[in-house]
Design a protein around this motif. Structure first.
Motif, mmCIF file in Angstrom:
data_model
loop_
_atom_site.group_PDB
_atom_site.id
_atom_site.type_symbol
_atom_site.label_atom_id
_atom_site.label_comp_id
_atom_site.label_asym_id
_atom_site.label_seq_id
_atom_site.Cartn_x
_atom_site.Cartn_y
_atom_site.Cartn_z
ATOM 1 N N MET B 1 17.486 -1.977 15.223
ATOM 2 C CA MET B 1 16.651 -1.158 14.044
ATOM 3 C C MET B 1 15.901 -0.090 14.554
ATOM 4 S SD MET B 1 13.773 -3.499 11.763
ATOM 5 C CE MET B 1 12.377 -3.697 13.093
ATOM 6 N N THR B 2 15.688 0.883 13.798
ATOM 7 C CA THR B 2 15.005 2.212 14.540
ATOM 8 C C THR B 2 13.574 1.868 15.027
ATOM 9 O OG1 THR B 2 16.067 3.228 12.450
ATOM 10 C CG2 THR B 2 14.748 4.489 13.698
ATOM 11 N N GLN B 3 13.066 2.641 15.514
ATOM 12 C CA GLN B 3 11.810 2.460 16.276
ATOM 13 C C GLN B 3 10.789 2.367 15.099
ATOM 14 O OE1 GLN B 3 11.098 4.622 19.662
ATOM 15 N NE2 GLN B 3 10.381 2.758 20.874
ATOM 16 N N ALA B 4 9.775 1.669 15.075
ATOM 17 C CA ALA B 4 8.593 1.562 14.291
ATOM 18 C C ALA B 4 7.654 2.941 14.559
ATOM 19 C CB ALA B 4 7.763 0.343 14.441
ATOM 20 N N LEU B 5 7.164 3.397 13.441
ATOM 21 C CA LEU B 5 5.915 4.263 13.771
ATOM 22 C C LEU B 5 4.668 3.381 13.735
ATOM 23 C CD1 LEU B 5 5.536 7.624 13.561
ATOM 24 C CD2 LEU B 5 4.491 6.905 11.332
ATOM 25 N N ARG B 6 3.762 3.668 14.983
ATOM 26 C CA ARG B 6 3.049 2.702 15.438
ATOM 27 C C ARG B 6 1.480 3.649 15.110
ATOM 28 N NH1 ARG B 6 4.616 2.066 21.291
ATOM 29 N NH2 ARG B 6 4.834 4.255 20.783
ATOM 30 N N LEU B 7 0.733 3.046 14.145
ATOM 31 C CA LEU B 7 -0.495 3.796 13.662
ATOM 32 C C LEU B 7 -1.789 3.144 14.655
ATOM 33 C CD1 LEU B 7 -0.064 3.794 9.913
ATOM 34 C CD2 LEU B 7 0.864 5.259 11.628
ATOM 35 N N ILE B 22 -2.132 -0.796 2.138
ATOM 36 C CA ILE B 22 -0.799 -0.302 1.771
ATOM 37 C C ILE B 22 0.363 -0.571 2.637
ATOM 38 C CG2 ILE B 22 0.461 1.929 1.191
ATOM 39 C CD1 ILE B 22 -1.849 3.169 -0.068
ATOM 40 N N VAL B 23 0.111 -0.340 3.882
ATOM 41 C CA VAL B 23 0.887 -0.630 5.128
ATOM 42 C C VAL B 23 1.655 -2.031 4.990
ATOM 43 C CG1 VAL B 23 1.291 -0.820 7.366
ATOM 44 C CG2 VAL B 23 -0.006 1.139 6.665
ATOM 45 N N ARG B 24 0.699 -3.079 4.688
ATOM 46 C CA ARG B 24 0.899 -4.602 4.556
ATOM 47 C C ARG B 24 1.685 -4.709 3.173
ATOM 48 N NH1 ARG B 24 -4.274 -7.303 6.365
ATOM 49 N NH2 ARG B 24 -3.276 -7.131 8.417
ATOM 50 N N ARG B 25 1.127 -4.024 1.985
ATOM 51 C CA ARG B 25 1.755 -4.341 0.707
ATOM 52 C C ARG B 25 3.068 -3.906 0.687
ATOM 53 N NH1 ARG B 25 -2.368 -2.664 -2.208
ATOM 54 N NH2 ARG B 25 -1.263 -0.666 -3.019
ATOM 55 N N HIS B 26 3.347 -2.968 0.989
ATOM 56 C CA HIS B 26 4.602 -1.908 0.897
ATOM 57 C C HIS B 26 5.418 -1.732 2.172
ATOM 58 C CE1 HIS B 26 3.178 -1.334 -3.030
ATOM 59 N NE2 HIS B 26 2.690 -0.380 -2.907
ATOM 60 N N LEU B 29 9.206 -1.296 1.272
ATOM 61 C CA LEU B 29 9.305 0.007 0.439
ATOM 62 C C LEU B 29 9.232 1.120 1.393
ATOM 63 C CD1 LEU B 29 9.465 1.032 -2.338
ATOM 64 C CD2 LEU B 29 7.150 1.121 -2.475
ATOM 65 N N LEU B 30 8.164 1.067 2.336
ATOM 66 C CA LEU B 30 7.950 2.131 3.340
ATOM 67 C C LEU B 30 8.882 2.461 4.175
ATOM 68 C CD1 LEU B 30 4.127 1.529 4.131
ATOM 69 C CD2 LEU B 30 5.046 3.359 2.643
ATOM 70 N N GLN B 31 9.535 1.213 4.738
ATOM 71 C CA GLN B 31 10.607 1.161 5.380
ATOM 72 C C GLN B 31 12.080 1.691 4.788
ATOM 73 O OE1 GLN B 31 11.473 -2.147 7.922
ATOM 74 N NE2 GLN B 31 13.424 -1.348 8.708
ATOM 75 N N ALA B 32 12.286 1.325 3.555
ATOM 76 C CA ALA B 32 13.398 1.812 2.696
ATOM 77 C C ALA B 32 13.271 3.340 2.634
ATOM 78 C CB ALA B 32 13.402 1.199 1.380
ATOM 79 N N ARG B 33 11.930 3.824 2.440
ATOM 80 C CA ARG B 33 11.975 5.198 1.978
ATOM 81 C C ARG B 33 12.090 6.336 3.289
ATOM 82 N NH1 ARG B 33 7.321 4.715 -2.509
ATOM 83 N NH2 ARG B 33 8.764 4.190 -4.127
ATOM 84 N N ARG B 36 12.265 3.659 8.695
ATOM 85 C CA ARG B 36 11.814 2.804 9.814
ATOM 86 C C ARG B 36 10.533 2.175 9.480
ATOM 87 N NH1 ARG B 36 9.689 8.128 13.478
ATOM 88 N NH2 ARG B 36 8.885 6.325 14.974
ATOM 89 N N PRO B 37 10.049 1.066 10.151
ATOM 90 C CA PRO B 37 9.058 0.383 9.956
ATOM 91 C C PRO B 37 7.775 1.169 10.199
ATOM 92 C CG PRO B 37 10.577 -1.069 11.348
ATOM 93 C CD PRO B 37 10.940 0.629 11.418
ATOM 94 N N ILE B 38 6.773 0.840 9.460
ATOM 95 C CA ILE B 38 5.339 1.423 9.902
ATOM 96 C C ILE B 38 4.453 0.635 10.145
ATOM 97 C CG2 ILE B 38 3.490 2.690 8.729
ATOM 98 C CD1 ILE B 38 5.493 4.363 7.246
ATOM 99 N N GLU B 39 3.775 0.443 11.313
ATOM 100 C CA GLU B 39 3.207 -0.521 11.798
ATOM 101 C C GLU B 39 1.599 -0.143 12.174
ATOM 102 O OE1 GLU B 39 5.010 -2.130 15.504
ATOM 103 O OE2 GLU B 39 6.504 -3.032 14.208
ATOM 104 N N ILE B 40 0.844 -0.998 12.065
ATOM 105 C CA ILE B 40 -0.745 -0.598 12.483
ATOM 106 C C ILE B 40 -0.898 -1.484 13.827
ATOM 107 C CG2 ILE B 40 -3.285 -0.834 12.189
ATOM 108 C CD1 ILE B 40 -2.522 -0.726 9.118
ATOM 109 N N VAL B 41 -1.069 -0.920 14.870
ATOM 110 C CA VAL B 41 -1.310 -1.461 16.222
ATOM 111 C C VAL B 41 -2.762 -1.795 16.566
ATOM 112 C CG1 VAL B 41 -0.975 -1.312 18.725
ATOM 113 C CG2 VAL B 41 1.031 -0.552 17.106
#
Lengths: 428, 428
Positions: B1-7, B22-26, B29-33, B36-41
């Protein structure tokens, strides 16, 4: 100096000439913004001798756009010929096959062959950009694909054929009939070579197919669009809708429903005081609704040399800046097939009937609607002119299928003359 | 898996919570678009104990936003605290210094310190994105910077403070005075802690400074903006402007003039039937005019959890997709200083005077205007109520400097009571 981005432009009609002018006029500005020079290397069009009002002598000339696409001295193939098959398709395929990115204004090509072309582009590591294909100068593809990427898109709507909106708003403001305005548009050069592309809703439907693909992560599905043109809109409907607080627009709507993807391009009523209702003349408008952003409305010129060339150049600048994105906002291989919704979401409808002058006629109409399960919100019967009287009805929300049952019964009753008119009222 | 973008998110007010949702709900969808995964750290806010209606237990907590900015397990620092100095500035600087990209909704910070921060970001190879700082959910920064990059921008205008537009349109529709509506806004929580930021035009002017920088390739110059709030707009002006076919809006305008860069944020009259004139309530609208695209109008919610978080996420998705662009659309070191235009381009003006009931009073007013070189397009004198009569004048185009000469003479004449009202009529 950073390496120039080298363009090959196929098609030197209005838009192609507009692009040439911008590249030349704004050479310095474009370089300041993108960090590199943007150069036109070669062009292609049918008639090399024609005077297009711009100096083309500095560009290599190819009579065959496929040969242009294959040249190894261009980075980006700019396809501005149009047409869903023929040279446009062949040259875009050739450009991708030989490692070029593609910028195109060709809605028909992408609505029909977009999936295959996007897959070819991605396999080759190239991109296809098409801001100019939808709503002219409005940066709607960018807004939807990038700006609103954090949203689950709920609905995309738009007035995306300027000629149709010009005809409908002139009918309203000038009291001229459809046929007279069609002739006027023909004389003004506002119509495509095949006018049915405009007034039949096909051109606008091509655009809707592209917006729906991006919005819902589905393969472009032009065949899944319910299309109805504006040819049958009468002055009576324009004026009577107005009386009830509505305007008639050729409106494209795409939305997810529990039964599948609803895609419609058809004349609809919208509230006169909504942004869509207030849209006059050849201007385009796209409305995007997302779960987070609520509603965004984008408005601008839908055609013409400058606006369309502006959209092409937006894409070119992105490529010069190294901004690269999947054709429909996510990898083409991840787009899913959409199941067309057999019947759309329920909506109120506007009905216009010509009632024959018989006792009990209105009661019969009301009974037919009631029996079918269509409930009436508002009704107006006007005075009889000769032997019929117009009756206007705004229904409560109903499905088109339910309404069709009622319409069939209305057609076969003996109190309604001619064909009933039924137009959806889109809630905006 | 591609590396997540960490916020890392600093500030958990309305917008911060909206981003978490939004990060949680989607997530999918965000990964499809973006691929890569988008994560809050990690997150940071003043009060860790406060119930914000979202589960924050999965995130590391930093009480100091600067410490959050410096964490080596985040890629993007999302600054949603606000304020032009203090923790916002310190933490953005720390984020850039330690190699993070920055996404912010902070218009004040960038309007004041944007040039220095953009230079710091570019020197560090990082980017600052700020779609949420201007006009809430409307993707106006992206449209202007990228979509319209092929244009020489002629003018940017906008209604960009929802509270002011809410007050002005409620004055019109409800006949309530400014003070009553100011109180209502205070109670509804529509006002900033310092209400002068809203009604004084400062918040909207911060936004205008950012748009002007992108549009004209100039360093953001907040101090160069002529700012006037809506506090002195009376119901009389609202109604009398309406009578003459205009609406009063707190309108920001930036345009190049032969004398320098004109930047104004002030109450203006716009035609009632224009898109700006029709804008009701808290909605925002930005109008962009370019030499190729003509005029684009963007409309949408200017504030609120969902719309602002949508804008933040648009920027986050761009970063996840690898779309990276200079803060103000071109390298910060290439932005030029703007020379503020001492006096703006000529425009028609609306004047309202209270005329004393004396013989020859109207003639005196007309003579003063004529002597100053201000020519009258339309004038209306209403009947006298008590001992004064309102006189409305729409002038032909004149400069503010010329008008000021006339206003000074009107003030000192013996036929005008009180202070004359002068509002620019913006041609849209």
């Amino acid at each position: 100096m950073t390496q120039a981005l080298r363009l090959g432009i196929a098609g030197l009609g209005t838009v192609g000439v507009g692009v040439v002018k911008i590249v030349r006029r704004h050479a310095e500005l474009l370089q300041a913004r993108t960090g590199r020079p943007i150069e036109i290397v070669a062009v292609s069009a049918r008639d090399a001798a024609k005077d297009r009002g711009v100096n083309l002598s500095g560009f290599a000339w190819e009579t065959d756009p496929v040969a242009l696409a294959k040249r190894d001295d261009i980075d980006v193939f700019v396809e501005l010929m149009g047409g869903e098959n023929g040279p446009a398709k062949a040259s875009v395929e050739a450009a991708l096959a030989t490692g070029k990115d593609v910028v195109t204004a060709n809605k028909a090509l992408l609505a029909i062959h977009g999936q295959a072309l996007a897959e070819q582009a991605e396999a080759a590591g190239r991109v296809i950009r098409f801001e100019a294909a939808v709503a002219g100068g409005i940066p709607v593809i960018k807004s939807l694909t990038e700006g609103l990427a954090g949203n689950d898109i709920k609905r995309v709507m738009g007035v995306m054929n300027g000629t149709c909106n010009y005809i409908l708003t002139r009918m309203q403001s000038q009291g001229l009939g459809y046929n007279a305005l069609f002739e006027e548009c023909a004389q003004l050069g506002y119509l495509e070579a095949d006018p049915n592309l405009d007034v039949g809703g096909i051109d606008a439907a091509h655009k809707l197919a592209l917006l729906a693909s991006i919005a819902f992560g589905t393969k472009p599905n032009f065949d899944g669009i319910e299309i109805e043109g504006i040819q049958h809109i009468s002055l009576d409907d324009i004026h009577q809708a107005d009386d009830m607080g509505y305007r008639i627009k050729l409106l494209g709507v795409a939305q997810r429903t529990p039964r599948g993807l609803e895609q419609r391009m058809q004349p609809c009523l919208v509230p006169s005081d909504s942004p869509l209702g207030q849209l006059e003349g050849g201007t385009n408008m796209v409305v995007i609704e997302g779960d987070a952003v609520e509603q965004i409305v984008l408005r601008g010129p839908g055609a013409g040399e400058g606006p369309t060339a502006s959209a092409v150049m937006g894409d070119v600048c992105d490529l010069a800046r190294g901004l690269r994105i999947s054709t429909f906002g996510q990898p083409a291989t991840s787009l899913v097939d959409s199941k067309p919704a057999i019947t759309g979401l329920p909506a109120p409808y506007y009905l216009r009937l010509e009632l024959l002058d018989k006792p009990g006629a209105l009661a019969k109409v009301a009974a037919i609607l009631g029996n079918a399960g269509v409930s009436i919100d508002r009704m107006r019967q006007y005075a009889h002119a000769e032997d019929t009287a117009p009756v206007l009805i705004v229904t409560h929300k109903t499905t088109r299928a339910t309404l069709d049952v009622a319409l069939e019964d209305l057609r076969t009753t003996d109190v309604v003359a001619g064909e009933p008119v039924a137009l959806r009222i889109e809630q905006v």
